[in-house]
Design a protein around this motif. Structure first.
Motif, mmCIF file in Angstrom:
data_model
loop_
_atom_site.group_PDB
_atom_site.id
_atom_site.type_symbol
_atom_site.label_atom_id
_atom_site.label_comp_id
_atom_site.label_asym_id
_atom_site.label_seq_id
_atom_site.Cartn_x
_atom_site.Cartn_y
_atom_site.Cartn_z
ATOM 1 N N GLN A 178 3.144 0.732 -4.421
ATOM 2 C CA GLN A 178 2.902 -0.604 -4.937
ATOM 3 C C GLN A 178 2.724 -1.559 -3.763
ATOM 4 N N GLY A 179 1.941 -2.610 -3.961
ATOM 5 C CA GLY A 179 1.862 -3.658 -2.960
ATOM 6 C C GLY A 179 3.110 -4.521 -3.008
ATOM 7 N N LEU B 116 4.626 -8.201 -2.309
ATOM 8 C CA LEU B 116 4.301 -9.610 -2.121
ATOM 9 C C LEU B 116 5.610 -10.383 -1.987
ATOM 10 N N GLN C 15 10.449 -11.213 -4.232
ATOM 11 C CA GLN C 15 9.616 -10.075 -3.880
ATOM 12 C C GLN C 15 9.002 -9.505 -5.158
ATOM 13 N N PRO D 253 -1.720 -2.391 -5.931
ATOM 14 C CA PRO D 253 -2.296 -2.933 -4.692
ATOM 15 C C PRO D 253 -3.517 -3.837 -4.863
ATOM 16 N N TRP E 148 -2.724 -7.563 -5.327
ATOM 17 C CA TRP E 148 -1.949 -8.290 -4.317
ATOM 18 C C TRP E 148 -2.652 -9.561 -3.855
ATOM 19 N N LYS E 149 -3.898 -9.464 -3.447
ATOM 20 C CA LYS E 149 -4.615 -10.619 -2.886
ATOM 21 C C LYS E 149 -4.758 -11.749 -3.903
ATOM 22 N N ALA F 42 -1.346 -13.297 -4.466
ATOM 23 C CA ALA F 42 -0.930 -14.091 -3.309
ATOM 24 C C ALA F 42 -1.638 -15.444 -3.308
ATOM 25 N N TYR G 233 0.261 -8.271 3.553
ATOM 26 C CA TYR G 233 0.366 -7.097 2.687
ATOM 27 C C TYR G 233 1.150 -5.958 3.336
ATOM 28 N N GLU H 205 3.332 -2.134 1.837
ATOM 29 C CA GLU H 205 3.394 -1.247 0.684
ATOM 30 C C GLU H 205 4.785 -0.658 0.488
#
Length: 333
Positions: A145-146, A148, A295, A300, A303-304, A307, A322, A324
């Motif tokens: 998982q990503g 963040l 958190q 994944p 994520w961007k 964020a 980022y 993982e």
């Protein structure tokens, strides 16, 4: 190797290690905290969970000592109907790092578990460092998982959420205002996570990862999880495509009035993920006062954009770029 506190006899570790192993007790707490400075970037959960860990019948917390002083800790917990050894909480005193202490301690814990629970087949752990070729010679990757990580003042975020109102989300998400997430009761959790084929497709490789702990969806594991303070949420109880688990906030040793909020998200729909994120944040910032390290673990590719949502819409500070979370396992031999 010296084995104390009623541990059964196991194959000897080479005596040149100079290590002794004991089962952790309440009296060891201060010594453990002394070797835990700055562990996990200040997000150490052990101060709030140590006493509970000592009471769990399926868990053993082992200390490594040198000349009587605590220099390392590792916890092992048996899950998945007795088939998996979950390794957690590893820490080594700063002056002893890089000397192979962790490797010897892990070997000892594996031998101990194998002697007490012969049916255990695999050792599983969760990592957030970059895995290399040597790691994949030892471990199988179960899922990732990503990560963040953001921080905020609870009072500031509460005001921001109030200003944004209830209909905030990802622009153009197409979701009706009435399509609000559903917070699950225990019976619903059992039904969805143990019986729903749709939920199996939502979970990453069929794994429930709750605050760094990976569980298979099994009755015995659900009994463990439902004893914890967790909010379980889905977008739809009939055919879920997004689910999330929010661990209730707890204090962390960064400083006074610092809390940690952990949100595990499963699924690939960004708009639904944002809706559930906002529900969790509203629920917990309503009572918190002080600083929060939050958190979020998610697929994944999400994520961007997530964020960006934190920074641009919620005006929240991103702590790091980022990284993982990888769940790995190896055969226990």
């Amino acid at each position: 190797m010296k084995i104390e506190n009623s541990l059964t006899c196991l194959p000897e570790v080479p005596p040149h290690t100079g290590l002794q192993f004991t089962v952790a007790t309440e009296e060891d707490f201060d010594d453990i905290m002394a070797i835990s400075q700055d562990i996990y970037g200040g997000l150490d959960y052990l101060p709030t969970r140590y006493q509970a860990w000592l009471q769990e019948t399926n868990r053993t917390v082992i200390l490594a000592r040198k000349q009587g002083k605590v220099i390392a800790l590792e916890s092992v917990c048996v899950i998945d109907d007795g088939e998996t050894m979950l390794v957690e909480g590893l820490r080594v005193a700063p002056q002893e790092r890089g000397k192979g202490v962790a490797r010897v301690l892990l070997r000892f814990c594996s031998q101990l578990v194998k002697s007490k629970y012969p049916e255990v087949k695999v050792s599983r752990l969760t990592r957030d460092d970059q895995l290399g070729p040597k790691d994949f010679q030892k471990y199988r990757l179960i899922t990732k998982q990503g990560i963040l990580l953001v921080r905020f003042r609870a009072e500031d975020l509460k005001l921001r959420l109030n200003d944004l109102g209830l209909n905030v989300g990802i622009e153009g998400d197409g979701l009706a205002p009435s399509s609000t997430p559903v917070r699950l009761e225990a019976a619903d959790v059992h039904q969805l996570f143990l019986s729903s084929e749709a939920m199996q497709d939502v979970l990453p490789n069929g794994t429930i990862v709750q605050d760094w702990q990976p569980f298979k969806p099994m009755q015995s594991n659900m009994e463990i999880l439902l004893k914890k303070d967790i909010d379980w949420m889905v977008d739809d109880t009939c055919c879920p495509s997004m689910a999330s688990l929010c661990t209730f906030p707890f204090r962390i040793p960064i400083g006074d009035d610092w809390y940690y909020l952990n949100i595990d998200m499963f699924g690939k729909d960004l708009a639904l993920a944002v809706q559930q994120l906002l529900c969790h944040l509203r629920r917990h910032t309503s009572t918190l006062k002080g600083h929060v390290m939050c958190q979020v673990f998610l697929d994944p590719p999400l994520w961007k954009p997530m964020a960006d949502f934190f920074r641009e819409t919620l005006k929240v500070e991103l702590v790091k770029e980022y990284t993982e979370q990888c769940v790995v396992e190896s055969d226990l031999v």
